[in-house]
Design a protein around this motif. Structure first.
Motif, PDB file in Angstrom:
ATOM      1  N   GLU A  34      32.278 -30.442 -51.379  1.00  0.00           N
ATOM      2  CA  GLU A  34      32.070 -31.879 -51.543  1.00  0.00           C
ATOM      3  C   GLU A  34      33.061 -32.484 -52.518  1.00  0.00           C
ATOM      4  O   GLU A  34      33.641 -33.534 -52.274  1.00  0.00           O
ATOM      5  CB  GLU A  34      30.668 -32.140 -52.104  1.00  0.00           C
ATOM      6  N   GLU A  35      33.230 -31.795 -53.651  1.00  0.00           N
ATOM      7  CA  GLU A  35      34.109 -32.351 -54.686  1.00  0.00           C
ATOM      8  C   GLU A  35      35.559 -32.353 -54.205  1.00  0.00           C
ATOM      9  O   GLU A  35      36.296 -33.302 -54.471  1.00  0.00           O
ATOM     10  CB  GLU A  35      33.961 -31.560 -55.988  1.00  0.00           C
ATOM     11  N   GLU A  50      36.526 -32.634 -51.151  1.00  0.00           N
ATOM     12  CA  GLU A  50      36.650 -33.724 -50.183  1.00  0.00           C
ATOM     13  C   GLU A  50      36.934 -35.038 -50.908  1.00  0.00           C
ATOM     14  O   GLU A  50      37.673 -35.881 -50.417  1.00  0.00           O
ATOM     15  CB  GLU A  50      35.375 -33.831 -49.329  1.00  0.00           C
ATOM     16  N   GLY A  51      36.333 -35.169 -52.112  1.00  0.00           N
ATOM     17  CA  GLY A  51      36.600 -36.358 -52.929  1.00  0.00           C
ATOM     18  C   GLY A  51      38.072 -36.454 -53.309  1.00  0.00           C
ATOM     19  O   GLY A  51      38.632 -37.541 -53.402  1.00  0.00           O
ATOM     20  N   TRP A  74      40.598 -35.020 -51.530  1.00  0.00           N
ATOM     21  CA  TRP A  74      41.409 -35.245 -50.314  1.00  0.00           C
ATOM     22  C   TRP A  74      41.356 -36.695 -49.856  1.00  0.00           C
ATOM     23  O   TRP A  74      42.320 -37.204 -49.298  1.00  0.00           O
ATOM     24  CB  TRP A  74      40.966 -34.337 -49.158  1.00  0.00           C
ATOM     25  N   ASN A  75      40.202 -37.377 -50.062  1.00  0.00           N
ATOM     26  CA  ASN A  75      40.171 -38.776 -49.616  1.00  0.00           C
ATOM     27  C   ASN A  75      40.576 -39.744 -50.726  1.00  0.00           C
ATOM     28  O   ASN A  75      40.488 -40.953 -50.575  1.00  0.00           O
ATOM     29  CB  ASN A  75      38.811 -39.140 -48.987  1.00  0.00           C
ATOM     30  N   SER A  86      39.319 -40.393 -53.666  1.00  0.00           N
ATOM     31  CA  SER A  86      38.362 -41.091 -54.517  1.00  0.00           C
ATOM     32  C   SER A  86      38.182 -40.420 -55.876  1.00  0.00           C
ATOM     33  O   SER A  86      37.557 -40.978 -56.773  1.00  0.00           O
ATOM     34  CB  SER A  86      37.012 -41.219 -53.798  1.00  0.00           C
ATOM     35  N   ARG A  98      27.924 -29.299 -61.885  1.00  0.00           N
ATOM     36  CA  ARG A  98      26.877 -29.193 -60.863  1.00  0.00           C
ATOM     37  C   ARG A  98      26.599 -27.737 -60.505  1.00  0.00           C
ATOM     38  O   ARG A  98      25.455 -27.351 -60.256  1.00  0.00           O
ATOM     39  CB  ARG A  98      27.288 -29.980 -59.615  1.00  0.00           C
TER      40      ARG A  98
END
Lengths: 293, 436
Positions: free
Chosen positions: B401-402, B404-405, B407-408, B410, B423
């Motif tokens: 998840e992190e 992916e943050g 790569w996009n 954000s 986490r």
């Protein structure tokens, strides 16, 4: 003479409801009781040792930002799935109800998706929307729209909503169609003779008379969106990207079966139990009042 | 009626002929299907045919997570199999379950069968041994990440297909050229956390988690937000932004794109070899995983992924003897060599590697020995022995998840990795509490 609808035998009524009670107890009360009991412990996966933590599991859960956000995600997801699945189904049912030639074929085709298992529905949609090889993703790119639900949370949500709603449309369609056919033709014909347009007939006669069906479907669809959409989410997004499609049920699975954290998983089940209880009460107390039987 | 009698007589005869009915049954639950399942069944039937004391019954229980859950549920019900295949991220869960598992070294010692731990590849068994070096589970299918190169794509970009791609800096240059030539997918990866954080850390001899990556205690904390990792993810984040690194998904989704010839470079498990060889219509090569040349001591060795076989507690001594005999059979060099050559998984013994080499397999299939060389080049350190973290399957989900943050766009690499550590640590504390 007073006529009483009671059994003479004291035990017979209990005997007759016993099977139903037994089923309810074994498949509902017992597991629910187990979940409540387990939510107060942190066990190891193999059940070799366990520790009492009281409300510790709940504290842990509500202290987690992602768990709190998951409520919002669930709300958005359920509303979108329920509304879109019901609107489309009603629209299709009204159209199919008016078809004269070949209506059987239309109906059969419209019911088909219901026979598709959620996981398979997920895979089908995943193929179409695969950012690299999917036909829909490719078509969108021809219009200059970049589709990548692996990275874009909004697109991921749209995709799981579409896949989940698509699967449920058939079910809703069946009930709406049956509901439409149960409305006496004479009432509608009388309105037509009075010169009421189709739209007017629909909103003043058909829709109110359909309200019991609509209410029933509302309850069923909300439950569906809450619990049965797991397979779709698991195959398409696994709750990602960045938890944007992690609904409450998916988190129960992730914590329980991926993380083997049974304490947290049990606590989440209890939260869900309470939540669905509240929702059902709300639906029956406030929405059912508007239903005409 | 006659038919029934005939069938009865036949069955009676068969029972008399085959003493198999008297043999001890060994239950083996695994997570393989398709081609791997067939190869596994082949091994099992070979073992069953080779002796008459034991019958191994192999049953597929779904994917890795499902198999682990099936094993756990069965143990709780007292119906556990003798052997359970568990993926590498489930290692800590199994290890912490004292009373549910029986360490392999104990099973082998009690059986009296010859068992020489030094015959196994240290880099493979290291993942599954105690800090004292005793083997807890038998490595079964192990692989390690390597770099797959689409030589045709490099040529099309005006590059020498044999160019040096040993470091990430050199890979960066190649990606520039690929991008400039109009490639839509200069590079992609499978299993991002495994390749670009877990293996990256081991390969550069930096910790992924404290307490020797969790080997030394349950009170371990993630250390994946160190300088090397941040720099690596930052670079990839920039490449993602520039369209040079394409993120295709958490698992091996990128494989299909690479095999279709759309990508130039692809980091994936060495076990992906069979698939690439079958499907690729272009010229490809396997290279060692690139590293950062400025990091001291790099490249160290990479670590493994895959699964190992755990022996469950609560069976009869006779069954444990059978398990030991089966494990002995699986470790024999011809079985291992065949498994290695058929699947692309690493051989678990040095003898199997030597046998494969002698057979000329590596000359016919260039690049298939890269993985093993990459693993055995240096003796593993505390940072490169493996990982032993509780709830690791879920921690990988958090890392995914992190990332992916990043790569996009954000999140910055530092933010994402810091958040992943915080986490992940929460889950590690839960695991520590559950196994106190």
């Amino acid at each position: 003479m007073e006529k009483r609808v009671v059994f003479d035998n004291r035990w017979l009524p209990y005997l007759l409801v016993a099977p139903q009670l037994l089923v309810t107890f074994v498949f509902f009360f017992w597991p629910a009781g187990q979940a409540i009991y387990q939510s107060a412990f942190i066990p190891d996966p193999f059940g070799l040792k366990t520790q009492f933590v009281g409300f510790g599991n709940f504290e842990y859960l509500f202290g987690n930002r992602f768990y709190r956000e998951s409520f919002f995600t669930t709300a958005v997801f359920s509303v979108l799935v329920t509304v879109s699945a019901m609107c489309f189904a009603l629209w299709l049912a009204v159209l199919a109800d008016r078809v004269i030639k070949g209506s059987g074929t239309y109906r059969t085709l419209l019911i088909w998706p219901y026979a598709v298992a959620p996981a398979i529905a997920g895979v089908l949609w995943l193929f179409m929307f695969n950012p690299f090889t999917g036909i829909v993703a490719w078509s969108l790119s021809q219009f200059g729209y970049d589709w990548n639900h692996n990275l874009d949370g909004g697109q991921a949500m749209a995709l799981v909503v579409a896949a989940s709603a698509w699967k449920q449309i058939s079910y809703n369609f069946l009930f709406f169609l049956a509901g439409l056919q149960a409305i006496p033709k004479s009432v509608i014909e009388a309105a037509a003779i009075d010169g009421a347009s189709f739209a007017r007939r629909f909103w003043t006669i058909i829709f109110p008379l359909l309200s019991p069906t609509t209410f029933f479907l509302l309850v069923v669809n909300v439950i569906y969106a809450f619990f049965d959409t797991f397979g779709v989410i698991h195959t398409i997004t696994q709750g990602g990207p960045q938890q944007s499609t992690t609904i409450l049920v998916y988190k129960v699975f992730a914590d329980g079966f991926v993380g083997q954290d049974l304490g947290s998983s049990a606590a989440q089940s209890v939260v869900l139990l309470v939540l669905v209880g509240i929702l059902t009460v709300v639906q029956f107390r406030f929405i059912e009042r508007r239903v005409h039987y | 009626m006659k038919k029934f009698i005939a069938a009865g007589v036949f069955a009676a005869l068969m029972a008399g002929v085959a003493p198999a009915t008297a043999a001890t049954q060994i239950d083996f639950w695994h997570a393989f299907s398709g081609r791997l399942g067939e190869l596994l069944d082949e091994q099992v039937s070979k073992f069953n045919a080779s002796q008459s004391d034991y019958v191994v019954v192999a049953t597929s229980k779904g994917n890795y997570s499902e198999t682990l859950n099936a094993g756990i549920a069965a143990f709780r019900a007292g119906e556990q199999p003798d052997i359970l295949q568990v993926f590498e991220v489930g290692t800590a869960t199994m290890m912490a379950a004292k009373g549910a598992i029986k360490p392999v070294y104990e099973v082998m010692a009690e059986s009296g069968l010859p068992f020489d731990q030094s015959a196994y590849l240290a880099a493979v068994t290291g993942y599954y041994t105690t800090t004292d070096g005793e083997m807890l589970s038998l490595p079964y299918n192990s692989s390690t990440p390597v770099l797959y190169v689409n030589k045709d794509a490099l040529t099309a970009a005006g590059l020498d297909p044999e160019m040096d791609l040993s470091t990430w800096d050199k890979v960066g240059t190649a990606l520039d050229a690929l991008k400039a030539s109009g490639s839509k997918c200069p590079m992609t990866t499978a299993w991002q956390s495994w390749v670009h954080l877990e293996n990256l850390s081991a390969y550069h001899n930096v910790p992924f988690a404290t307490k020797d990556n969790g080997f030394a205690g349950l009170d371990t904390e993630l250390a994946l937000n160190g300088d090397v990792q941040v720099k690596h993810i930052e670079t990839f984040g920039q490449w993602a932004k520039d369209g040079k690194f394409i993120y295709s998904g958490r698992r091996n989704e990128g494989g299909a794109t690479f095999r279709a010839g759309e990508c130039g470079l692809f980091t994936e498990s060495s076990a992906g070899y069979a698939g690439v060889k079958n499907e690729a219509t272009f010229d490809f090569a396997i290279r060692p995983l690139p590293y950062w040349s400025e990091v001291d001591g790099a490249p160290q060795n990479t670590i493994i992924g895959g699964a190992s076989l755990w022996v469950m507690e609560g069976q009869t001594p006779e069954e444990y003897k059978g398990v030991a005999a089966f494990f002995n059979f699986l470790s024999s060099s011809d079985i291992q060599a065949k498994w290695h050559q058929d699947t692309g998984y690493l051989p678990i013994t040095m003898a199997a590697y030597e046998a494969t080499k002698a057979s000329g397999f590596y000359d016919e299939n260039p690049g298939t020995d890269i993985a093993i060389i990459q693993m055995t080049g240096k003796a593993p350190t505390a940072n490169s022995k493996g990982l032993r973290l509780g709830s690791f399957d879920q921690i990988r989900g958090i890392i995914d998840e992190e990332l992916e943050g990043v790569w996009n766009g954000s999140k910055t690499a530092k933010e994402a990795l810091d958040s992943a550590a915080v986490r992940g640590d929460e889950l590690l504390r839960r695991f520590e509490q559950a196994n106190r």
